[in-house]
Design a protein around this motif. Structure first.
Motif, PDB file in Angstrom:
ATOM      1  N   SER A  24      -2.622  39.044  12.739  1.00 60.54           N
ATOM      2  CA  SER A  24      -1.395  39.763  12.427  1.00 60.54           C
ATOM      3  C   SER A  24      -0.792  39.282  11.111  1.00 60.54           C
ATOM      4  N   VAL A  25      -0.809  37.974  10.900  1.00 61.23           N
ATOM      5  CA  VAL A  25      -0.301  37.418   9.638  1.00 61.23           C
ATOM      6  C   VAL A  25      -1.153  37.903   8.477  1.00 61.23           C
ATOM      7  N   ALA A  26      -2.476  37.949   8.691  1.00 57.81           N
ATOM      8  CA  ALA A  26      -3.375  38.391   7.626  1.00 57.81           C
ATOM      9  C   ALA A  26      -3.087  39.827   7.208  1.00 57.81           C
ATOM     10  N   MET A  27      -2.677  40.674   8.145  1.00 53.20           N
ATOM     11  CA  MET A  27      -2.420  42.079   7.825  1.00 53.20           C
ATOM     12  C   MET A  27      -1.247  42.273   6.893  1.00 53.20           C
ATOM     13  N   ASP A  28      -0.410  41.248   6.743  1.00 54.82           N
ATOM     14  CA  ASP A  28       0.684  41.335   5.773  1.00 54.82           C
ATOM     15  C   ASP A  28       0.165  41.242   4.342  1.00 54.82           C
ATOM     16  N   ALA A  29      -1.067  40.721   4.192  1.00 55.34           N
ATOM     17  CA  ALA A  29      -1.628  40.532   2.858  1.00 55.34           C
ATOM     18  C   ALA A  29      -2.779  41.492   2.553  1.00 55.34           C
ATOM     19  N   TYR A  30      -3.597  41.826   3.546  1.00 52.29           N
ATOM     20  CA  TYR A  30      -4.771  42.678   3.330  1.00 52.29           C
ATOM     21  C   TYR A  30      -5.197  43.270   4.674  1.00 52.29           C
ATOM     22  N   PRO A  31      -5.999  44.330   4.667  1.00 55.58           N
ATOM     23  CA  PRO A  31      -6.490  44.895   5.926  1.00 55.58           C
ATOM     24  C   PRO A  31      -7.755  44.162   6.389  1.00 55.58           C
ATOM     25  N   PRO A  32      -7.654  43.267   7.359  1.00 54.78           N
ATOM     26  CA  PRO A  32      -8.839  42.565   7.829  1.00 54.78           C
ATOM     27  C   PRO A  32      -9.735  43.486   8.653  1.00 54.78           C
ATOM     28  N   ALA A  33     -10.988  43.102   8.757  1.00 51.23           N
ATOM     29  CA  ALA A  33     -11.903  43.777   9.681  1.00 51.23           C
ATOM     30  C   ALA A  33     -11.829  43.071  11.028  1.00 51.23           C
ATOM     31  N   PHE A  34     -11.892  43.841  12.081  1.00 53.01           N
ATOM     32  CA  PHE A  34     -11.866  43.278  13.434  1.00 53.01           C
ATOM     33  C   PHE A  34     -13.268  43.308  14.008  1.00 53.01           C
ATOM     34  N   LEU A  35     -13.630  42.223  14.672  1.00 52.87           N
ATOM     35  CA  LEU A  35     -14.921  42.136  15.342  1.00 52.87           C
ATOM     36  C   LEU A  35     -14.693  41.511  16.708  1.00 52.87           C
ATOM     37  N   GLY A  36     -15.199  42.155  17.759  1.00 52.29           N
ATOM     38  CA  GLY A  36     -15.056  41.541  19.078  1.00 52.29           C
ATOM     39  C   GLY A  36     -14.634  42.531  20.133  1.00 52.29           C
ATOM     40  N   ASN A  37     -13.812  42.072  21.062  1.00 50.51           N
ATOM     41  CA  ASN A  37     -13.411  42.858  22.222  1.00 50.51           C
ATOM     42  C   ASN A  37     -12.208  43.728  21.864  1.00 50.51           C
ATOM     43  N   ALA A  38     -12.436  45.057  21.887  1.00 51.40           N
ATOM     44  CA  ALA A  38     -11.403  45.989  21.432  1.00 51.40           C
ATOM     45  C   ALA A  38     -10.163  45.988  22.315  1.00 51.40           C
ATOM     46  N   LEU A  39     -10.230  45.446  23.525  1.00 56.14           N
ATOM     47  CA  LEU A  39      -9.039  45.372  24.370  1.00 56.14           C
ATOM     48  C   LEU A  39      -7.929  44.569  23.702  1.00 56.14           C
ATOM     49  N   ASN A  40      -8.308  43.596  22.890  1.00 59.22           N
ATOM     50  CA  ASN A  40      -7.303  42.774  22.213  1.00 59.22           C
ATOM     51  C   ASN A  40      -6.468  43.574  21.217  1.00 59.22           C
ATOM     52  N   LEU A  41      -7.014  44.680  20.725  1.00 63.37           N
ATOM     53  CA  LEU A  41      -6.298  45.478  19.743  1.00 63.37           C
ATOM     54  C   LEU A  41      -5.054  46.132  20.323  1.00 63.37           C
ATOM     55  N   LEU A  42      -4.999  46.258  21.644  1.00 62.54           N
ATOM     56  CA  LEU A  42      -3.821  46.850  22.274  1.00 62.54           C
ATOM     57  C   LEU A  42      -2.577  45.981  22.099  1.00 62.54           C
ATOM     58  N   PHE A  43      -2.772  44.712  21.747  1.00 64.15           N
ATOM     59  CA  PHE A  43      -1.644  43.810  21.555  1.00 64.15           C
ATOM     60  C   PHE A  43      -1.125  43.832  20.114  1.00 64.15           C
ATOM     61  N   LEU A  44      -1.752  44.641  19.243  1.00 61.61           N
ATOM     62  CA  LEU A  44      -1.287  44.782  17.866  1.00 61.61           C
ATOM     63  C   LEU A  44      -0.494  46.080  17.757  1.00 61.61           C
ATOM     64  N   ASP A  45       0.737  46.041  18.233  1.00 60.63           N
ATOM     65  CA  ASP A  45       1.539  47.260  18.357  1.00 60.63           C
ATOM     66  C   ASP A  45       1.845  47.921  17.016  1.00 60.63           C
ATOM     67  N   ASP A  46       2.080  47.117  16.009  1.00 60.09           N
ATOM     68  CA  ASP A  46       2.603  47.662  14.756  1.00 60.09           C
ATOM     69  C   ASP A  46       1.506  47.884  13.721  1.00 60.09           C
ATOM     70  N   ALA A  47       0.257  47.969  14.145  1.00 57.25           N
ATOM     71  CA  ALA A  47      -0.857  48.098  13.211  1.00 57.25           C
ATOM     72  C   ALA A  47      -1.633  49.380  13.485  1.00 57.25           C
ATOM     73  N   GLN A  48      -2.262  49.903  12.428  1.00 64.10           N
ATOM     74  CA  GLN A  48      -3.042  51.125  12.539  1.00 64.10           C
ATOM     75  C   GLN A  48      -4.511  50.835  12.277  1.00 64.10           C
ATOM     76  N   PRO A  49      -5.407  51.481  13.038  1.00 69.25           N
ATOM     77  CA  PRO A  49      -6.834  51.255  12.800  1.00 69.25           C
ATOM     78  C   PRO A  49      -7.347  52.068  11.612  1.00 69.25           C
ATOM     79  N   ILE A  50      -8.254  51.492  10.871  1.00 70.49           N
ATOM     80  CA  ILE A  50      -9.005  52.201   9.824  1.00 70.49           C
ATOM     81  C   ILE A  50     -10.378  52.504  10.415  1.00 70.49           C
ATOM     82  N   ARG A  51     -10.735  53.762  10.456  1.00 74.35           N
ATOM     83  CA  ARG A  51     -11.980  54.138  11.132  1.00 74.35           C
ATOM     84  C   ARG A  51     -13.132  54.388  10.166  1.00 74.35           C
ATOM     85  N   TYR A  52     -12.842  54.735   8.926  1.00 70.86           N
ATOM     86  CA  TYR A  52     -13.902  55.066   7.978  1.00 70.86           C
ATOM     87  C   TYR A  52     -13.724  54.217   6.717  1.00 70.86           C
TER      88      TYR A  52
END
Length: 376
Positions: A24-52
């Motif tokens: 979450s802190v990293a997203m204030d500076a750049y759009p990180p790539a996520f790798l792993g269990n997508a269930l964790n993404l539900l806890f990032l309320d204020d963030a949007q996914p990049i799909r392409y």
């Protein structure tokens, strides 16, 4: 004694929370790539996914100004991404996730594969891999959180009421998995069910596009393997609807051996893949479930019995047929009509002594099923 695989410990949950905080802190500076269990993404309320990734990067190089959002890249698009990758592989704590699902159910539909996606996924993989045999095994009652650590499975969302009639129909889909694969040339098809397709409405619907000679009613899973071994398929599709943990949770006379039966489901899937792989045939195999189960031990001493329902609304513990707008419900329509699903920790009535689990509502245990894809 009821046997369960251990759930997330406090130390594991706090470790996952720390990783999410760092991302979450990293997203204030750049759009990180996520790798792993997508269930964790539900806890990032204020963030949007990049799909392409490619389209996003072209936008960054464009002379036009870009809108500023907190964003992250979804797992499928890592190849050319110039920003750091944040890996969070652990399953989130099921109780915390259950509380989150009620408010984030719409987001979950976009972040996770749903049961309706199973047919599309198999169609796409069969097109790419060109296996000799494709097999879909759907079990009656198995949660993603019933699986032991180390099993390679994706979380898959039950996008509605977590009951058998809805879940099975969602997985089989429209067009059905059978029809999708037939269009690719998988014309040799076999179906196996424990129920009579002539008298059981659900079984009749799940195997409605199969010819009468293609569907076998079996009494044991061993019969499935025997029929497959004798058939000698060369390019075909096998659909198996089989028992899971559902029967254990509703009316078992003693504490059910959940771990034993979970292992048995996985062993049967392994055996099915092995039989189909005979003769060095290439196999694309999928295991999933119609719904998960919220076990009594997870709910006990935490449940809250609601007191503003009519008697007829209390027939099922975790869902109500029809629309009931409450702060503890989520109303969804789908196969079979409209249902009001209860969130954690609400139930319509106390559990009976021989009721070891429930389903029909919204929770990590009920609403998230495994999606296991295997190739040989």
């Amino acid at each position: 004694m009821i046997e369960h695989y251990p759930e997330s410990q406090n130390s594991r949950a706090s470790g996952t929370a720390a990783l999410l905080s760092r991302m979450s802190v990293a997203m204030d500076a750049y759009p990180p790539a996520f790798l792993g269990n997508a269930l964790n993404l539900l806890f990032l309320d204020d963030a949007q996914p990049i799909r392409y990734a490619s389209a996003y990067l072209r936008g960054l190089d464009s002379p036009n100004l870009c809108d500023v959002y907190r964003e992250y890249l979804m797992p499928e698009e890592h190849a050319l991404w110039p920003f750091p990758v944040h890996s969070i592989t652990e399953r989130p704590d099921p109780w915390l996730l259950s509380e989150k699902l009620h408010d984030s159910f719409n987001a979950a539909q976009h972040l996770l594969p749903t049961q309706r996606d199973v047919g599309r996924i198999l169609h796409e993989k069969a097109t790419k891999l060109q296996p000799d045999i494709v097999v879909l095994m759907v079990v009656d009652g198995l949660s993603y959180y019933d699986l032991p650590d180390g099993v390679a499975a994706q979380p898959c969302l039950v996008n509605g009421v977590s009951i058998t009639d809805f879940g099975y129909r969602e997985v089989i889909g429209k067009p059905t998995v059978s029809e999708r694969l037939f269009s690719l040339g998988y014309s040799h098809q076999m179906g196996f069910t424990y129920y009579d397709v002539e008298t059981n409405p659900l079984a009749s619907e799940l195997y409605g596009v199969f010819g009468s000679s293609q569907v076998k009613r079996v009494a044991t899973f061993k019969e499935c393997l025997e029929h497959i071994s004798a058939e000698g398929m060369s390019r075909g599709f096998v659909q198996v609807t089989t028992a899971g943990l559902d029967g254990l949770c509703h009316h078992h006379q003693d504490e059910p051996p959940v771990k034993y039966y979970t292992d048995e489901i996985l062993n049967r899937f392994d055996a099915l893949v092995s039989y189909l792989h005979e003769g060095n045939r290439k196999v694309l195999a999928c295991l999933t479930a119609d719904h998960g189960i919220l076990w009594r031990h997870s709910l006990e001493r935490k449940w809250s019995v609601v007191n503003d329902l009519q008697v007829d609304d209390k027939r099922c513990v975790r869902h109500i047929r029809g629309s009931r707008i409450r702060d503890y419900t989520l109303v969804k329509s789908g196969f079979g009509g409209t249902f009001s699903m209860l969130r954690i920790p609400y139930i319509t009535r106390k559990l009976r002594n021989n009721e070891w689990g429930v389903h029909g509502g919204i929770s990590a245990w009920e609403s998230i099923v495994p999606l296991i894809i295997r190739t040989t």
